[in-house]
Design an enzyme around this catalytic site. Sequence first.
Site, short mmCIF file in Angstrom:
data_model
loop_
_atom_site.label_atom_id
_atom_site.label_comp_id
_atom_site.label_asym_id
_atom_site.label_seq_id
_atom_site.Cartn_x
_atom_site.Cartn_y
_atom_site.Cartn_z
N GLY A 109 74.24 -0.90 -29.86
CA GLY A 109 73.50 0.35 -29.70
C GLY A 109 72.37 0.49 -30.70
O GLY A 109 72.06 1.58 -31.16
N LEU A 110 71.73 -0.62 -31.05
CA LEU A 110 70.59 -0.53 -31.97
C LEU A 110 69.26 -0.46 -31.22
O LEU A 110 68.21 -0.69 -31.80
CB LEU A 110 70.60 -1.69 -32.97
CG LEU A 110 71.79 -1.71 -33.94
CD1 LEU A 110 71.70 -2.89 -34.90
CD2 LEU A 110 71.89 -0.43 -34.74
N GLY A 111 69.33 -0.20 -29.93
CA GLY A 111 68.08 0.12 -29.22
C GLY A 111 67.41 -1.02 -28.51
O GLY A 111 66.18 -1.02 -28.38
N ALA A 114 64.72 -0.23 -25.61
CA ALA A 114 63.39 0.18 -26.07
C ALA A 114 62.67 -1.00 -26.71
O ALA A 114 61.46 -1.18 -26.53
CB ALA A 114 63.51 1.32 -27.08
N ASP A 156 63.50 5.97 -29.72
CA ASP A 156 63.76 4.55 -29.90
C ASP A 156 62.50 3.72 -29.60
O ASP A 156 62.22 2.72 -30.27
CB ASP A 156 64.94 4.09 -29.02
CG ASP A 156 64.90 4.66 -27.60
OD1 ASP A 156 63.95 5.41 -27.27
OD2 ASP A 156 65.80 4.35 -26.81
#
Length: 332
Positions: A109-111, A114, A156
């Site tokens: 879930g660190l993006g 995006a 993000d």
Amino acid sequence: MKAHKKEMVTAQAPGKLMLLGEHAVVYGRNCIVTAVDAPVRASVSPSDEFYFDARDLGFSQAVDVRESDFPKQVAFAAFAVKNFCERFSITAPVRIATESIVTAGRKVGLGSSASVTAATIVALSHFHSKNMSRQEMFELAFKTVLDVQKVGSGFDVAAAIYGGTLLYRRGEPAPLKCDKLGLVIGYTGIPASTVDIVRQVAESIRNQPDYYEGLFDEINRIVINGKKAIESENWQALGELMNQNQGILRKFRSPSESCGVSSEILESLIKAALDAGAYGAKLSGAGVGDCMISLAPEEKQESVADAITKAGGTVISCLANVPGARIMGEGN
Ligand code: MEV
């Protein structure tokens, strides 16, 4: 067809961590986000057909970018190509290869959605010699993310394009000077679906709009104080604000009546970090799973990391406040 001067262009974009303000930012409030060293790369090269290669996700095939229903492994990159080509009336096909450099970045879930969108647009803009400003690239990338997932504040995307640490309100990134963020990050082991959680919260807001408006205003106040704490390097104050923010996220009535968008595992990692001497700790992102963050003095960071591990989390080591999307190289 006009010949391309460039053979292959590779761009890289960082991941993100939400420091303060998740959910409220979806409803027009401010948040603070920092770009983290969990980069995704996108390479663009000439091709006879629009071809997408996301080998780490097991995808390698031609895709018709005139469609809008793309295979999920390459949905963000394909929509980015579609939007870019429409914007500049480009028909010449390209091959896009994407990869997550820190593979874990995709899963915790660190993006990465995006980041892959930003990297693709930056690489395309360089490949086709379009002199786009960061704001233009941000706007096209944000549109792309909304085209795919329909919901989101764009924080993000702002982190991926601009990098650094940003005070962000929908569509409006403002860089913050922030050099020494002592973050210890813990992954819960539970992947969370941002889109599902944002939709659940939206449903809950429909039933109690005034209640949530109050919570969001309170979060916005915390974010504005967080900006001041960062600017004055008052880490103790920033930690306290993180704790206050977490307290409000627990008051959401969805997905769980008892702890809002938090969860048992997030709470135990947060408690472990605080007991081990962190200034503050909270979930980061949509909640339920994914990551928690803690802010700790340098001399306590190791014991905070040990405590998170003992509580069942996985410590993710990556730098915060890293630069935004950039070209890594050209050539074959
Ligand atoms: C998710 O990482 C953060 C949320 O605020 C959604 C968003 O801002 O797009 C919940």
